[in-house]
Motif scaffolding. Structure first.
Motif, PDB file in Angstrom:
ATOM      1  N   ALA A   1      57.940  21.752 -12.325  1.00 38.04           N
ATOM      2  CA  ALA A   1      58.374  21.746 -13.714  1.00 38.04           C
ATOM      3  C   ALA A   1      57.725  22.908 -14.455  1.00 38.04           C
ATOM      4  N   PRO A   2      58.504  23.684 -15.195  1.00 38.60           N
ATOM      5  CA  PRO A   2      57.926  24.820 -15.918  1.00 38.60           C
ATOM      6  C   PRO A   2      57.067  24.352 -17.086  1.00 38.60           C
ATOM      7  N   VAL A   3      56.017  25.112 -17.373  1.00 41.73           N
ATOM      8  CA  VAL A   3      55.138  24.796 -18.493  1.00 41.73           C
ATOM      9  C   VAL A   3      55.799  25.232 -19.795  1.00 41.73           C
ATOM     10  N   CYS A   4      56.413  26.407 -19.785  1.00 41.93           N
ATOM     11  CA  CYS A   4      57.117  26.926 -20.954  1.00 41.93           C
ATOM     12  C   CYS A   4      58.544  27.290 -20.569  1.00 41.93           C
TER      13      CYS A   4
ATOM     14  N   ASN B   1      62.392  29.016 -22.349  1.00 44.68           N
ATOM     15  CA  ASN B   1      62.957  29.701 -23.505  1.00 44.68           C
ATOM     16  C   ASN B   1      63.881  28.746 -24.258  1.00 44.68           C
ATOM     17  N   ARG B   2      64.384  29.189 -25.394  1.00 50.19           N
ATOM     18  CA  ARG B   2      65.182  28.315 -26.252  1.00 50.19           C
ATOM     19  C   ARG B   2      66.468  27.847 -25.571  1.00 50.19           C
ATOM     20  N   LYS B   3      67.111  28.722 -24.821  1.00 53.45           N
ATOM     21  CA  LYS B   3      68.364  28.359 -24.154  1.00 53.45           C
ATOM     22  C   LYS B   3      68.123  27.269 -23.100  1.00 53.45           C
ATOM     23  N   GLU B   4      67.058  27.427 -22.306  1.00 54.04           N
ATOM     24  CA  GLU B   4      66.722  26.423 -21.299  1.00 54.04           C
ATOM     25  C   GLU B   4      66.338  25.108 -21.964  1.00 54.04           C
ATOM     26  N   PHE B   5      65.640  25.206 -23.092  1.00 50.54           N
ATOM     27  CA  PHE B   5      65.213  24.020 -23.826  1.00 50.54           C
ATOM     28  C   PHE B   5      66.419  23.215 -24.314  1.00 50.54           C
ATOM     29  N   MET B   6      67.438  23.907 -24.815  1.00 52.24           N
ATOM     30  CA  MET B   6      68.654  23.230 -25.262  1.00 52.24           C
ATOM     31  C   MET B   6      69.345  22.526 -24.091  1.00 52.24           C
ATOM     32  N   LYS B   7      69.338  23.156 -22.916  1.00 52.12           N
ATOM     33  CA  LYS B   7      69.944  22.537 -21.731  1.00 52.12           C
ATOM     34  C   LYS B   7      69.166  21.292 -21.304  1.00 52.12           C
ATOM     35  N   ILE B   8      67.846  21.382 -21.343  1.00 51.65           N
ATOM     36  CA  ILE B   8      67.004  20.247 -20.950  1.00 51.65           C
ATOM     37  C   ILE B   8      67.259  19.054 -21.860  1.00 51.65           C
ATOM     38  N   LEU B   9      67.315  19.320 -23.165  1.00 48.72           N
ATOM     39  CA  LEU B   9      67.515  18.235 -24.128  1.00 48.72           C
ATOM     40  C   LEU B   9      68.964  17.790 -24.235  1.00 48.72           C
ATOM     41  N   GLY B  10      69.872  18.687 -23.887  1.00 44.87           N
ATOM     42  CA  GLY B  10      71.288  18.373 -24.027  1.00 44.87           C
ATOM     43  C   GLY B  10      71.709  18.335 -25.483  1.00 44.87           C
TER      44      GLY B  10
ATOM     45  N   ARG C   1      60.019  37.128 -28.742  1.00 43.59           N
ATOM     46  CA  ARG C   1      60.333  36.079 -27.776  1.00 43.59           C
ATOM     47  C   ARG C   1      59.813  34.729 -28.255  1.00 43.59           C
ATOM     48  N   VAL C   2      60.621  33.696 -28.078  1.00 39.45           N
ATOM     49  CA  VAL C   2      60.238  32.331 -28.458  1.00 39.45           C
ATOM     50  C   VAL C   2      60.211  31.478 -27.193  1.00 39.45           C
ATOM     51  N   LEU C   3      59.070  30.836 -26.958  1.00 41.42           N
ATOM     52  CA  LEU C   3      58.918  29.923 -25.824  1.00 41.42           C
ATOM     53  C   LEU C   3      58.571  28.543 -26.349  1.00 41.42           C
ATOM     54  N   ILE C   4      58.904  27.541 -25.570  1.00 43.42           N
ATOM     55  CA  ILE C   4      58.615  26.157 -25.920  1.00 43.42           C
ATOM     56  C   ILE C   4      57.651  25.592 -24.876  1.00 43.42           C
ATOM     57  N   TYR C   5      56.512  25.080 -25.351  1.00 42.14           N
ATOM     58  CA  TYR C   5      55.474  24.529 -24.488  1.00 42.14           C
ATOM     59  C   TYR C   5      55.819  23.064 -24.175  1.00 42.14           C
ATOM     60  N   MET C   6      56.296  22.822 -22.973  1.00 40.81           N
ATOM     61  CA  MET C   6      56.860  21.528 -22.596  1.00 40.81           C
ATOM     62  C   MET C   6      55.879  20.343 -22.627  1.00 40.81           C
ATOM     63  N   PRO C   7      54.605  20.497 -22.260  1.00 37.16           N
ATOM     64  CA  PRO C   7      53.708  19.335 -22.355  1.00 37.16           C
ATOM     65  C   PRO C   7      53.619  18.765 -23.778  1.00 37.16           C
ATOM     66  N   LYS C   8      53.633  19.625 -24.794  1.00 39.74           N
ATOM     67  CA  LYS C   8      53.602  19.136 -26.175  1.00 39.74           C
ATOM     68  C   LYS C   8      54.902  18.418 -26.528  1.00 39.74           C
TER      69      LYS C   8
END
Length: 67
Positions: free
Chosen positions: A12-15, A17-26, A48-55
């Motif tokens: 599982a990735p730690v961070c 990007n926004r596009k991947e984050f939208m796919k993960i959340l649906g 660049r904007v990254l999302i920290y997944m553990p948070k």
């Protein structure tokens, strides 16, 4: 010397990007950005904007009371 306690690297990735984050959340961009900000998981490095997944995972767990 044989070490049986080898730490495995998570797939599982730690961070993400926004596009991947939208796919993960649906969900769409607005909702994804809102969740990223509310959870304190949004990281900006230059443009660049990254999302920290553990948070995000902790935030969603707290919001939904799934402990």
């Amino acid at each position: 010397m044989n070490d049986n306690n080898i730490n495995e690297i998570s797939t599982a990735p730690v961070c993400v990007n926004r596009k991947e984050f939208m796919k993960i959340l649906g969900c769409g961009q607005y909702t994804a950005d809102k969740i990223a900000r509310q959870s304190g998981a949004r990281i900006e490095i230059g443009r660049r904007v990254l999302i920290y997944m553990p948070k995000v995972n902790q935030y969603l767990s707290d919001v939904t009371n799934l402990k």
